[in-house]
Design a protein around this motif. Structure first.
Motif, PDB file in Angstrom:
ATOM      1  N   SER A 101       7.550  -2.975   0.001  1.00  0.00           N
ATOM      2  CA  SER A 101       6.324  -2.549   0.260  1.00  0.00           C
ATOM      3  C   SER A 101       6.116  -1.142   0.688  1.00  0.00           C
ATOM      4  N   ARG A 102       6.944  -0.669   1.568  1.00  0.00           N
ATOM      5  CA  ARG A 102       6.809   0.720   1.871  1.00  0.00           C
ATOM      6  C   ARG A 102       6.790   1.657   0.642  1.00  0.00           C
ATOM      7  N   PHE A 103       7.653   1.521  -0.412  1.00  0.00           N
ATOM      8  CA  PHE A 103       7.533   2.578  -1.456  1.00  0.00           C
ATOM      9  C   PHE A 103       6.222   2.009  -2.553  1.00  0.00           C
ATOM     10  N   TRP A 104       6.099   0.716  -2.252  1.00  0.00           N
ATOM     11  CA  TRP A 104       4.841   0.292  -3.113  1.00  0.00           C
ATOM     12  C   TRP A 104       3.685   1.228  -2.778  1.00  0.00           C
ATOM     13  N   ASN A 105       3.546   1.294  -1.339  1.00  0.00           N
ATOM     14  CA  ASN A 105       2.320   2.156  -1.060  1.00  0.00           C
ATOM     15  C   ASN A 105       2.396   3.575  -1.396  1.00  0.00           C
TER      16      ASN A 105
END
Length: 283
Positions: A101-105
């Motif tokens: 989720s962190r790197f999705w953003n």
């Protein structure tokens, strides 16, 4: 995850994609290079190209979860390639087993300024075999055609332009034939002439579920905007249409077909089915 597997590592995954780039789900691709050396920046895992166009994909592989190093590397390789070879259209692709989720953003933030696709890879064991499944979780931001935005007047054209400059009277007449087929399911459609293609208007509003590019010598390129589908691929193949490949980055995905006058006459029913599907998909 494959990251912890002693036998099936990144080199194995790279080899599988190199053998059949279509497994990524990005269309009919060919391998242009593998472990491509980048000036002062390491090696690009895979350089792929659409078989029928100048579109290239700079692919970075990562086993396990995405991290900042691989994201930066993906964009850096894309930037190097587009600067060295500006005659091609370039797209950055990161493939990882887990896109957190962190790197999705972070990826979503870059998308829009950098043409970027993120693909999640899953390894599935079937008996003694390992199967790879690829799912696009972040697609390249789709950019509208020039007549779909406020700059439509920047590239106007008319029928005479297509008959004299790009095609001929005979091939532009083929666009009329395509329009007649479309009138079987929607009589309110008209041709809309633009500098780069002939599009479609519906009740005076743009509805480019298809586009056409008449050529000088007896053919017309028809773009049909549909999601990638085995059913559509089978119809095109089984009916011997001259397929020019699938462009996943073109307004949601486009099948490109080269048609002659004879194709339009003998395959009218098939074309009606495909055009009707595309119209319903865009409505």
């Amino acid at each position: 995850m494959l990251k912890a597997h002693p036998a099936f590592g990144e080199k194995w995954v790279q080899a599988r994609i190199a053998d059949d780039p279509s497994i990524l789900g990005l269309g009919d691709l060919i391998l242009r290079d593998q472990e491509r050396r980048q000036p002062r920046a390491g090696r690009l895992d895979l350089l792929l190209q659409d078989r029928d166009s100048s579109r290239r994909y700079e692919v970075e592989l990562q086993l396990g979860a995405t991290d900042e190093n691989h994201i930066i590397r993906t964009i850096e390789y894309w930037d190097i390639e587009r600067r060295r070879y500006p005659q091609y259209e370039h797209c950055a692709v990161i493939v990882a087993e887990d896109i957190t989720s962190r790197f999705w953003n972070v990826l979503a933030l870059f998308n829009g300024t950098v043409p970027l696709i993120a693909i999640k890879m899953q390894a599935v064991k079937v008996g003694t075999d390992i199967l790879l499944l690829f799912t696009t979780v972040l697609n390249e931001l789709k950019r509208g055609l020039i007549d779909e935005d406020e700059d439509a007047a920047a590239a106007p054209a008319d029928r005479a332009y297509w008959e004299n400059e790009q095609g001929s009277r005979e091939t532009v007449a083929m666009a009329d034939d395509i329009l007649k087929i479309c009138h079987q399911f929607q009589p309110d459609l008209q041709l809309k002439y633009n500098k780069f293609y002939i599009g479609i208007a519906e009740n005076d509003r743009v509805n480019n579920f298809i586009y056409m590019k008449p050529r000088k010598k007896g053919s017309l390129i028809l773009g049909i905007r549909l999601p990638l589908s085995t059913d559509v691929e089978t119809l095109i193949k089984d009916n011997d249409l001259d397929a020019m490949g699938y462009d996943p980055g073109d307004c949601g995905g486009t099948y490109r077909i080269r048609l002659t006058k004879g194709d339009i006459e003998t395959k009218e029913e098939l074309l009606r089915v495909l055009l009707d599907w595309a119209h319903d998909n865009r409505s």
